[in-house]
Design an enzyme around this catalytic site. Structure first.
Site, PDB file in Angstrom:
ATOM      1  CB  SER A  87      57.179  -4.481  17.114  1.00 10.79           C
ATOM      2  OG  SER A  87      58.141  -3.611  17.684  1.00 10.79           O
ATOM      3  N   GLY A 115      57.937   0.117  21.335  1.00  8.07           N
ATOM      4  CA  GLY A 115      57.309   0.999  22.331  1.00  8.07           C
ATOM      5  C   GLY A 115      56.046   1.606  21.763  1.00  8.07           C
ATOM      6  N   GLY A 123      58.941   7.804  21.334  1.00  5.01           N
ATOM      7  CA  GLY A 123      60.193   8.392  20.873  1.00  5.01           C
ATOM      8  C   GLY A 123      61.052   7.444  20.062  1.00  5.01           C
ATOM      9  CG  ASP A 145       7.183   6.067  -4.479  1.00  7.26           C
ATOM     10  OD1 ASP A 145       7.343   5.084  -3.728  1.00  7.26           O
ATOM     11  OD2 ASP A 145       6.266   6.144  -5.322  1.00  7.26           O
ATOM     12  CE  LYS A 184      -2.332  -3.298   1.841  1.00  6.00           C
ATOM     13  NZ  LYS A 184      -2.207  -4.390   0.868  1.00  6.00           N
ATOM     14  N   GLY A 241       0.787  -1.229   0.000  1.00  6.09           N
ATOM     15  CA  GLY A 241       0.000   0.000   0.000  1.00  6.09           C
ATOM     16  C   GLY A 241       0.816   1.274   0.000  1.00  6.09           C
ATOM     17  N   GLY A 294       9.763  -1.615  -3.687  1.00  5.01           N
ATOM     18  CA  GLY A 294       9.972  -2.558  -2.609  1.00  5.01           C
ATOM     19  C   GLY A 294      10.605  -3.881  -2.990  1.00  5.01           C
TER      20      GLY A 294
END
Lengths: 303, 636
Positions: free
Chosen positions: B543, B469, B474, B111, B167, B37, B114
């Site tokens: 790492s 690290g 650093g 619109d 509906k 619908g 579907g």
């Protein structure tokens, strides 16, 4: 610091149209803007001047002339093109001229087909334009509600409704093979009211025929037709009468119905439109054909 | 007409115009299954909001006689089902746009059809919508299509959903049926990221709860559909508050005195004087003017089409993105993205497509379909191709780097289409999740030592100095210093920087655990070759995993692997945040970031630990040189 501002509907539409026109210029080789002299063309041209300012729009205007426009439209066209410094190409189908095609003896459908649809294809081919920017809006007519903003045409200028590209976000795919072309509709999302409102807001010049004035008309099949020049054949006993009329849309004068009106200012026109219970294209006789006529015309290459 | 009358009308109409001008805009889509619908609902919205013009009504009555599937009454669906072809088919086949307005708002309605084979049209309509109306036939309940539509709506990032349970007249306006459907729906929809979902019981055919509250459903106390659409809060200034992005569309250069950069502001706000960065170049300048034909602007915001001029002459072309320097776009050439396939010809990994994103069009290859998504169940499925209407999470590689933002942050710089290079058709649409190789986050380290210098080889032993690290500890700084010192001592060295390696050798790798493992494996193998060639190799990678560092150690002869632990507490590294990465990770913009949402495993027995919270970079470098002397790598 609060710079945030909710853009108005018109500001959004304006930005969208400008974006679309710039995409055309950036992504196609030889674009042209179709200029039909009407109010939508006026808005489109105004937006083009904005989009490329301070440069001039990097494309010419093309007017496909059926030779049956109102005299005031021709005068307006030439004045605007000159004032804005735009190149203007006027094209008329030479075969149509040779055959003396006109709306009276050939009827609206054949006249439109030869002098508009065919003429446009000829002009695009002649100048090799690969993109034509046009002022159609989706709200004008049912079959246009599904039109893309970048609408693809085959090398034969045909529109295949089932084979149009999806358009997502603001991404327009303008790629094409040699010979194919694109029709681009930067005003797709504008409504008739938006157009009028924008003309009012920006003080955009329009053809005086939109404003009510005393004009010579005859009434045929319930439609008021303006007798704009001597080429209009009058029926037996038919005499032009002066009526206060204006036009909601402009086209070939023998095919364009006038409405009785006193609206002679923009606010009055808009007000009349807001109160109107007839939609915009009723004045155009070519649309009174079968319901799917526009779709058929589009498949053949009409806008 | 008297002057006063005319004045009054004119005043009124001007007020009307002002009112209309200041209305805001809601763009929405309707989606529903076949025959539930939808066209009737849209017809009803248009009809009841009295935007139908008289002659359209007359035409409608004519059409109804010819085509109607409803006995007697006007068939509202005919108002919207337009193309002649689809009338004969009896269903809608494409996206149609409708325009209407009420006293409170202007609406643009997409619109969308579907049925399954036209998912691409729904995605198209949804891509510009703020809100979705999902229709359910009350007599059918939640269907497969409903799930599909909801998933697509969530995929495309629509934040507001109205569940219109239609509906209701066929189920006796039953409250119980309504509640059961809502419950069924929520069970599915709650798994998806939809911010705001409202259910409304309606009958489009009878007009219940469309514009007027239903007399038949006094158990329902919420808004009518139109009432909701008119008042739902759409945060339309949200994008104005995001970082500034201007994808450059066109360079406006009419004469030598003017060079402007035109584009649609995808997000943020800009004003003259703002410092900007042009990406992917990385050049910076300042905005001088925002030029329009109605005079310069003091500022511009997302949603406007503008032209900027800059203080410096920078070579900017279509495809560049202008950002403000405080929050530039990311730049990358590999992404993870969600892709919706829109063409009969399937997507195959390895095939080259054109990607249009913002104002860039580049070559793109789907390097991997990670998984396909079953839109009905949200299950992940393995896939080696993607068929029409398929949705998958994929890796994509480009032939050059582009500026972007993830789609969820910015539709206009994170959404893309894929174009077939032969047919020029738009064959797919995609949404960037994140960059696999974060080129933006990887600043090229300037190496002080060039190739010729290194070749002046001197007597020393080869080894690997393996720095590990957190980001910001650093590693690169100290490794660079150590390399300089080694160079001055006449050593032949090479610095493998985490970032540099990712630009070349490991460009195909991202930041998932699996990719990080492979990244380290390749670096370890490369180091081994370089050690074989007699170099002192310095590697500076986060790492984070012990097992990978062990693997690297085991590749090399005893004594040639020297683990350097840059020991920095997370708080300090995060405080330094030289590249702004921690901030992004904390915001959730950077996934798998070590220390935030990915672990760092500290070394248990590093050859040397540099405590960067107490030592300067210089001191740290000296200690490492000291260690090399101790271990006989350098002659003491």
């Amino acid at each position: 610091m609060t710079d945030s501002q909710s853009l108005t509907h018109l500001e959004r539409l304006e930005a969208e149209s400008i974006h679309i026109m710039r995409e055309v210029v950036a992504e196609t080789e030889n674009p042209v803007m179709l200029y039909s002299i009407g109010k939508d063309s006026a808005v489109m041209l105004h937006l083009a001047m904005k989009a490329f300012y301070p440069a001039k729009p990097p494309f010419p205007l093309l007017h496909v002339d059926t030779r049956w426009k109102f005299r005031e439209m021709y005068a307006f066209r030439d004045r605007i093109a000159q004032e804005l410094g735009m190149d203007l190409i006027v094209y008329t189908n030479p075969e149509g001229v040779a055959q003396g095609v006109n709306p009276f003896t050939h009827g609206s459908e054949l006249h439109t087909h030869i002098m508009k649809t065919e003429a446009l294809k000829q002009a695009l081919n002649k100048y090799g334009f690969d993109a034509a920017i046009a002022g159609a809006r989706r709200d004008e007519e049912k079959s246009r509600a599904k039109e893309r903003i970048f609408s693809f045409r085959t090398a034969q200028h045909r529109w295949d409704p089932k084979n149009q590209r999806p358009e997502l976000w603001k991404l327009y795919n303008a790629r094409k093979q040699k010979g194919e072309s694109i029709r681009v509709f930067p005003l797709s999302n504008w409504t008739e009211l938006d157009i009028w409102q924008y003309i009012y807001l920006k003080n955009i010049p329009i053809v005086p025929l939109y404003f009510a004035a005393e004009r010579p008309v005859v009434e045929r099949d319930g439609v008021l037709i303006m007798v704009d020049d001597h080429r209009m054949p009058l029926h037996e006993g038919e005499a032009p009468m002066m009526r206060r009329v204006r036009f909601r849309t402009l086209g070939c004068y023998p095919l364009t119905g006038a409405i009785e009106s006193t609206a002679d200012t923009l606010p009055a026109i808009i007000q009349e439109m807001l109160l109107a219970r007839t939609s915009e294209r009723k004045g155009r006789i070519i649309d009174q054909d079968a319901a799917a006529s526009m779709e058929k015309k589009k498949q053949e290459g009409y806008f | 007409m008297s002057h006063s009358q005319e004045q009054m009308i004119s005043t009124d109409i001007e007020q009307t115009l002002k009112h209309h001008e200041h209305k805001n805009l809601l763009r929405f889509i309707t989606c529903g299954s076949l025959n539930d619908g939808k066209s009737t609902l849209i017809g009803r919205l248009l009809y009841d909001s009295q935007m139908l013009f008289m002659d359209q009504l007359v035409a409608l009555q004519n059409d109804s006689r010819k085509w109607s599937t409803q006995e007697g009454d006007i068939d509202l669906a005919l108002l919207v089902d337009s193309l002649a072809a689809e009338r004969e088919q009896g269903n809608t086949i494409d996206v149609a746009y409708r325009y209407f307005s009420t006293d409170k708002r202007k609406f643009i309605l997409a619109d969308t059809p579907g049925h399954e084979q036209y998912t691409r049209n729904m995605i198209t309509g949804a891509s510009s919508a703020d809100l979705a109306v999902i229709l359910i036939d009350a007599s059918q309940g939640v269907l497969t299509q409903t799930r599909r539509h909801t998933h697509l709506v969530s995929l495309i990032g629509i934040r507001h959903v109205v569940l219109a349970i239609n509906k209701m007249d066929l189920v006796g306006y039953s409250h119980e049926v309504f509640e059961r459907i809502v419950e069924d729906y929520r069970e599915f929809a709650d798994k998806l990221a939809i911010e705001n979902c409202v259910a409304i019981p309606i009958s489009a055919l009878k007009g219940d709860n469309i514009v007027r509250p239903s007399k038949a459903m006094d158990w329902y106390h919420g808004s009518t559909l139109m009432g909701y659409l008119e008042t739902v809060e759409i945060d339309d200034t949200r994008m104005q508050r995001a970082p500034f992005r201007l994808p450059v569309q066109w360079v406006n250069h009419p004469n030598p005195d003017f060079r402007g950069f035109s584009g649609y502001v995808a997000s943020g706000t800009i004003r003259p004087g703002d410092r900007i960065r042009v990406q992917p170049l990385g050049k910076e300048s300042r905005v001088t003017r925002i030029v329009t034909d109605e005079g310069d602007l003091s500022h511009a915001v997302a949603g406007q089409s503008i032209t900027l001029t800059l203080e410096d002459e920078i070579d900017i072309s279509r495809g560049s993105v202008i950002s403000t320097v405080d929050a530039p776009a990311e730049v990358a050439d590999q992404f993870e993205a969600r892709i919706v396939w829109m063409h009969e010809q399937p997507l195959y990994p390895g095939r080259t497509y054109l990607m249009k994103i913002g104002t860039n069009t580049i070559n793109a290859v789907i390097t991997d379909i990670k998984y396909q998504i079953n839109v009905n169940t949200l299950e992940h499925l393995a896939a080696d191709k993607l068929d029409l209407n398929g949705i998958a999470v994929c890796n994509i590689g480009l032939d050059r780097s582009i500026p972007f933002d993830p789609y969820e942050l910015n539709r206009d710089v994170g959404g893309f289409i894929l174009i077939d290079r032969l047919s020029n058709n738009t064959v797919g649409a995609g949404m960037i999740n994140y960059a696999l190789r974060r080129a933006h986050n990887i600043h090229l380290q300037h190496l002080d030592i060039d190739k010729e210098a290194r070749s002046a080889q001197k007597g020393h032993k080869p080894c690997v100095l393996w720095f590990t690290g957190l980001s910001g500890s650093g590693k690169s700084t100290v490794a660079n210093l150590v390399e300089k010192k080694l160079f001055n001592l006449g050593a032949h060295t090479y610095l493998l920087d985490g970032d540099n390696v990712r630009h070349g050798l490991n460009r195909d790798l991202g930041f998932t655990t699996a990719d990080r493992v492979e990244n380290i494996r390749r670096v370890a193998e490369l180091s081994k070759l370089m050690v074989d060639a007699g170099l002192i190799v310095l590697t500076a990678f986060i790492s984070p995993f012990r097992s990978e560092r062990r693997m690297a150690r085991e590749l090399l002869p005893e004594g040639e692997f020297i683990e350097v632990f840059m020991d920095t507490p997370l708080e300090i590294a995060e405080q330094r945040d030289p590249k702004g990465l921690y901030k992004k990770a904390r915001r959730g913009d950077l996934k798998n970031f070590t220390g935030i949402d990915s672990p760092y495993e500290s070394p248990e027995a590093a050859e040397i630990r540099i405590d960067t919270s107490t030592l300067s970079a210089e001191e740290g470098a000296d200690r490492i040189i000291g260690l090399l002397r101790e271990r006989g790598v350098l002659n003491s």
